[in-house]
Design a protein around this motif. Structure first.
Motif, PDB file in Angstrom:
ATOM      1  N   PHE A   8     -48.631 -15.743   7.551  1.00 58.11           N
ATOM      2  CA  PHE A   8     -47.339 -15.693   6.873  1.00 58.11           C
ATOM      3  C   PHE A   8     -46.376 -14.750   7.572  1.00 58.11           C
ATOM      4  CE2 PHE A   8     -47.990 -11.782   4.203  1.00 58.11           C
ATOM      5  CZ  PHE A   8     -49.327 -11.583   4.474  1.00 58.11           C
ATOM      6  N   VAL A   9     -45.153 -14.788   7.149  1.00 59.89           N
ATOM      7  CA  VAL A   9     -44.009 -14.135   7.768  1.00 59.89           C
ATOM      8  C   VAL A   9     -43.751 -14.792   9.125  1.00 59.89           C
ATOM      9  CG1 VAL A   9     -42.815 -12.051   8.368  1.00 59.89           C
ATOM     10  CG2 VAL A   9     -44.567 -11.975   6.615  1.00 59.89           C
ATOM     11  N   SER A  10     -44.520 -14.352  10.141  1.00 58.18           N
ATOM     12  CA  SER A  10     -44.363 -14.924  11.482  1.00 58.18           C
ATOM     13  C   SER A  10     -42.897 -15.073  11.869  1.00 58.18           C
ATOM     14  CB  SER A  10     -45.082 -16.283  11.573  1.00 58.18           C
ATOM     15  OG  SER A  10     -46.465 -16.104  11.372  1.00 58.18           O
ATOM     16  N   ALA A  11     -42.097 -14.094  11.505  1.00 60.75           N
ATOM     17  CA  ALA A  11     -40.686 -14.106  11.884  1.00 60.75           C
ATOM     18  C   ALA A  11     -40.558 -13.851  13.376  1.00 60.75           C
ATOM     19  CB  ALA A  11     -39.919 -13.028  11.110  1.00 60.75           C
ATOM     20  N   ASN A  12     -39.565 -14.457  13.990  1.00 63.55           N
ATOM     21  CA  ASN A  12     -39.320 -14.183  15.399  1.00 63.55           C
ATOM     22  C   ASN A  12     -39.007 -12.703  15.571  1.00 63.55           C
ATOM     23  OD1 ASN A  12     -39.602 -16.877  16.010  1.00 63.55           O
ATOM     24  ND2 ASN A  12     -37.406 -17.285  15.930  1.00 63.55           N
ATOM     25  N   PRO A  13     -39.529 -12.080  16.620  1.00 64.53           N
ATOM     26  CA  PRO A  13     -39.287 -10.643  16.817  1.00 64.53           C
ATOM     27  C   PRO A  13     -37.925 -10.403  17.447  1.00 64.53           C
ATOM     28  CG  PRO A  13     -40.715 -11.462  18.542  1.00 64.53           C
ATOM     29  CD  PRO A  13     -40.450 -12.631  17.633  1.00 64.53           C
ATOM     30  N   THR A  14     -36.893 -10.850  16.763  1.00 63.60           N
ATOM     31  CA  THR A  14     -35.554 -10.722  17.326  1.00 63.60           C
ATOM     32  C   THR A  14     -34.617  -9.939  16.417  1.00 63.60           C
ATOM     33  OG1 THR A  14     -34.945 -12.854  16.359  1.00 63.60           O
ATOM     34  CG2 THR A  14     -35.735 -12.871  18.621  1.00 63.60           C
ATOM     35  N   GLY A  15     -35.140  -9.427  15.326  1.00 62.04           N
ATOM     36  CA  GLY A  15     -34.284  -8.663  14.434  1.00 62.04           C
ATOM     37  C   GLY A  15     -35.045  -8.271  13.185  1.00 62.04           C
ATOM     38  N   PRO A  16     -34.369  -7.555  12.295  1.00 63.17           N
ATOM     39  CA  PRO A  16     -35.031  -7.131  11.064  1.00 63.17           C
ATOM     40  C   PRO A  16     -35.299  -8.326  10.152  1.00 63.17           C
ATOM     41  CG  PRO A  16     -32.700  -6.542  11.018  1.00 63.17           C
ATOM     42  CD  PRO A  16     -32.963  -7.139  12.359  1.00 63.17           C
ATOM     43  N   MET A  17     -36.214  -8.140   9.230  1.00 63.44           N
ATOM     44  CA  MET A  17     -36.525  -9.211   8.291  1.00 63.44           C
ATOM     45  C   MET A  17     -35.406  -9.330   7.259  1.00 63.44           C
ATOM     46  SD  MET A  17     -40.575  -8.636   7.742  1.00 63.44           S
ATOM     47  CE  MET A  17     -40.575  -9.852   6.451  1.00 63.44           C
ATOM     48  N   HIS A  18     -35.069 -10.571   6.923  1.00 66.07           N
ATOM     49  CA  HIS A  18     -34.050 -10.778   5.900  1.00 66.07           C
ATOM     50  C   HIS A  18     -34.683 -11.314   4.614  1.00 66.07           C
ATOM     51  CE1 HIS A  18     -34.198 -15.031   6.921  1.00 66.07           C
ATOM     52  NE2 HIS A  18     -34.009 -14.716   8.190  1.00 66.07           N
ATOM     53  N   VAL A  19     -33.857 -11.593   3.622  1.00 65.13           N
ATOM     54  CA  VAL A  19     -34.400 -11.987   2.318  1.00 65.13           C
ATOM     55  C   VAL A  19     -35.311 -13.196   2.389  1.00 65.13           C
ATOM     56  CG1 VAL A  19     -33.105 -11.148   0.367  1.00 65.13           C
ATOM     57  CG2 VAL A  19     -32.047 -12.771   1.920  1.00 65.13           C
ATOM     58  N   GLY A  20     -34.954 -14.155   3.219  1.00 69.97           N
ATOM     59  CA  GLY A  20     -35.790 -15.348   3.330  1.00 69.97           C
ATOM     60  C   GLY A  20     -37.208 -14.988   3.748  1.00 69.97           C
TER      61      GLY A  20
END
Length: 580
Positions: free
Chosen positions: A128-140
RNA sequence: GCACCCAUAGCUCAGCUGGAUAGAGCGUUGCCCUCCGAAGGCAAAGGUCAGAGGUUCGAAUCCUCUUGGGUGCGCCA
């Protein structure tokens, strides 16, 4: 301890005995036999559909089976009555001691009350999360993080062997964009004005990265060609972003067991190996895809590509694994990554994706199905949008990130506990409204407050009882004779407690942590309702003059508190002792 | 054009992976509130579960079609 499972086992035993006696045919499948609380409490304590489920395979009338089963069940000491109703329901009433035993079990088992074993021996990976490491995490991302973390906790509570995992998408073009954006901040750190071209990341959060790059490299790259600094800047800024993301997750009390890197897959042969595995199954071929019907891209031209025959595993069209320049598509490392998870021995994979990745579900399932020979199921939970409000008005904010509200912003405004609970009040695939004012409101229609208030009330009466001289330790309370807890209102509350282990199983099986939040809201409502009854009916109050009486009431209150804190623990929310 | 998700009370949503008369909060209406912990309590009204078929003992739940919303659709992840 799960009273519903116990009684279901009893029902199945009785059915077995009936088969042995010849009342029923032998070898009937009892898998569909359920024991559930009836919707209408007037129907009794529990109802079983056994007679209706078995009527057809047994070649008998439902009521005949129900009558015979009722007679058998009635001989069990826990069963006070069994009667046939409707089309063949069998309504059971249990003796009060069976229910009172639930309170004792909750006190004796504490936080482990409700722990299930349906996942015993099953290794599950929750990515889970697995956000791109290009910025801070947002609400989504925040909602995905909370759902994934709570689901992992829920599965753990249900007996699964759980691994929480974050897949770092650090191998694609977006990290080059990150590096170029950081380069502009690096120039800025040297007093030059940054040129944030279209397509670069404009957020302020890269300013400190630029300064750190200056501190590390001085001015040596200021006029250097991109090829010289790009790899270094990419690595440096990716690590900086991951550090920031880890901090964001920590602020939400999310801890990963493992961070896996996409970039690390390159050069190891793992991607090639995964594709070769598919090729050996005849699922890789060179071919030309049809353009999408009805909406052909303007620059479409037929092109031969390396394709994965995902249609063999339920997808709608075959999917490319190589770009026309010969490089891998993003799909290829994802295949390799999921193959890696399969090879690590997981029996069940769960991915938490944003809803905008819905089109990706079928191909990923196809890949896992092919690579695991159908052994490992992949469940993909899509997380719908969070709509932010303040005072009922749509809310926008642009502080450090440029255009979006960050996880940090949310946590700083309402706290991690509130953030987490609210994110779990809706199904993952339904949009969620998040109002910064409402979630902090002290009222009945704010479930976070309502559940916490119930827990605080329990803590309050415990303090009073202790001050009055009652031994309020769980061990002491668990050892009490609770047979005086026999008022219908008290038994109703106990029934709710007894439902907790059942709800855990249901939620875990469905991979739906939001059900826990729903259950907590219900038991909180029941506690408040019971409390209010005490206003008119002093015998129902938890605080009593007679210490022995008070102890038994406190046992009930504490049992409710135990279940609430166990449920909150799954959601990752800290229960409060008082409301301030 | 195709795929996936969604549609339940005036509003926001639950609904136990097929069970009995579909629930809760808000809002509305009417009573009550010198009561462990205030930030209320009790009760009433309110529904063709988007529509139409089908599966079966039984459907809001499963299947098909229709309508209406959201998301996505080769060489971006």
């Amino acid at each position: 301890m799960n009273l519903f499972n116990d009684i279901r086992a009893l029902v199945v035993d009785c059915l077995g005995a009936m088969a042995a006696e010849g009342t029923l045919p032998a070898g009937l499948d009892t898998a569909n036999v359920t024991v559930e609380p009836p919707r209408d409490a007037a129907h009794g304590d529990m109802a079983t559909n056994a007679a209706m489920v078995l009527a057809k395979p047994a070649g008998m009338k439902p009521r005949d089976i129900a009558e015979a089963l009722a007679a058998k069940l009635a001989t069990d000491p826990r069963v006070a009555g069994a009667e046939v109703a409707g089309p063949g329901f069998l309504n059971l009433r249990l003796v009060p001691t069976a229910w009172q035993g639930v309170v004792g079990a909750a006190l004796a088992q504490g936080k482990d009350f409700g722990r299930a074993s349906i996942g015993a021996g099953v290794k599950v990976n929750v990515e889970f999360v697995s956000a791109n490491p290009t910025g801070p995490m947002h609400v989504g991302h925040t909602r995905g993080a909370v759902v994934g973390d709570a689901l992992a906790s829920l599965l753990d509570f249900a007996g699964y062997d759980v691994t929480r995992e974050y897949y770092i998408n650090d191998g694609g073009a977006q990290v080059d964009v990150l590096a170029r954006s950081a380069f502009e901040r690096y120039r800025e750190a040297h007093g030059l004005s940054p040129e944030i071209a279209e397509g670069l990341y404009p957020g302020d959060y890269l300013i400190p990265v630029g300064e750190a790059l200056k501190a590390k490299y001085g001015d040596r790259f200021l006029n250097a060609p991109e090829a010289e600094w790009l790899p270094l800047f990419r690595e440096f800024s990716t690590e900086a972003m991951m550090a920031m993301i880890r901090d964001d997750l920590a602020a939400l009390n999310v801890t990963m067991d493992l961070y896996s890197s996409e970039k690390a897959l390159y050069g190891t042969g793992k991607i090639e190996a995964a594709i070769d595995t598919l090729r050996s199954k005849g699922l890789i071929y060179e071919g030309v895809l049809e353009p999408p019907k009805g909406k052909t891209p303007e620059d479409w031209e037929p092109r031969e590509q390396t394709l994965f025959k995902s249609t063999e595993h339920g997808d709608d069209v075959d999917r490319p694994v190589k770009k026309s320049d010969g490089g891998w598509t993003y799909f290829a490392p994802d295949i390799a990554y999921h193959y890696d998870k399969v090879q690590r021995g997981f029996d069940l994979l769960i991915d938490i994706f944003g809803a905008d990745h819905g089109g990706y579900v079928k191909r990923m399932k196809a890949a896992v199905s092919a690579l695991s020979e159908g052994r490992v199921p992949l469940d993909i939970k899509l997380i719908q949008l969070v709509k932010l409000f303040k005072n009922g008005e749509p809310f926008k904010m642009s502080k450090r990130a440029g255009t979006f509200v960050t996880l940090r912003d949310v946590v700083e405004m309402v706290g991690a506990d509130v953030t987490r609970f609210v994110m779990l009040t809706r199904k993952n695939d339904a949009p969620l409204d998040f109002d910064f004012d409402k979630v902090l409101e002290q009222s009945r229609d704010n479930p976070v407050w309502y559940v916490q208030y119930a827990h605080a009330r329990v803590a309050s009466v415990l303090r009073k009882a202790q001050a009055a001289g009652v031994d309020t330790s769980d061990a002491a309370l668990a050892g009490l004779d609770l047979s005086s807890l026999s008022d219908p209102a008290e038994l109703a509350l106990i029934r709710k407690l007894a439902d907790w282990p059942r709800q855990v199983e249901i939620a875990a099986r469905a991979h739906e942590p939001h059900r826990v939040a729903g259950y907590l809201t219900e038991i909180a409502a029941d506690l408040h309702g019971h409390w209010n009854k005490g206003n008119d009916t002093p015998e129902l109050r938890f605080v009593q003059d007679d210490l022995a009486t008070m102890a038994t009431k406190i046992a009930l209150a504490r049992a409710v508190g135990v279940v609430i804190s166990a449920g909150l623990a799954i959601l990752g929310v800290t229960p409060v002792e008082e409301m301030r």
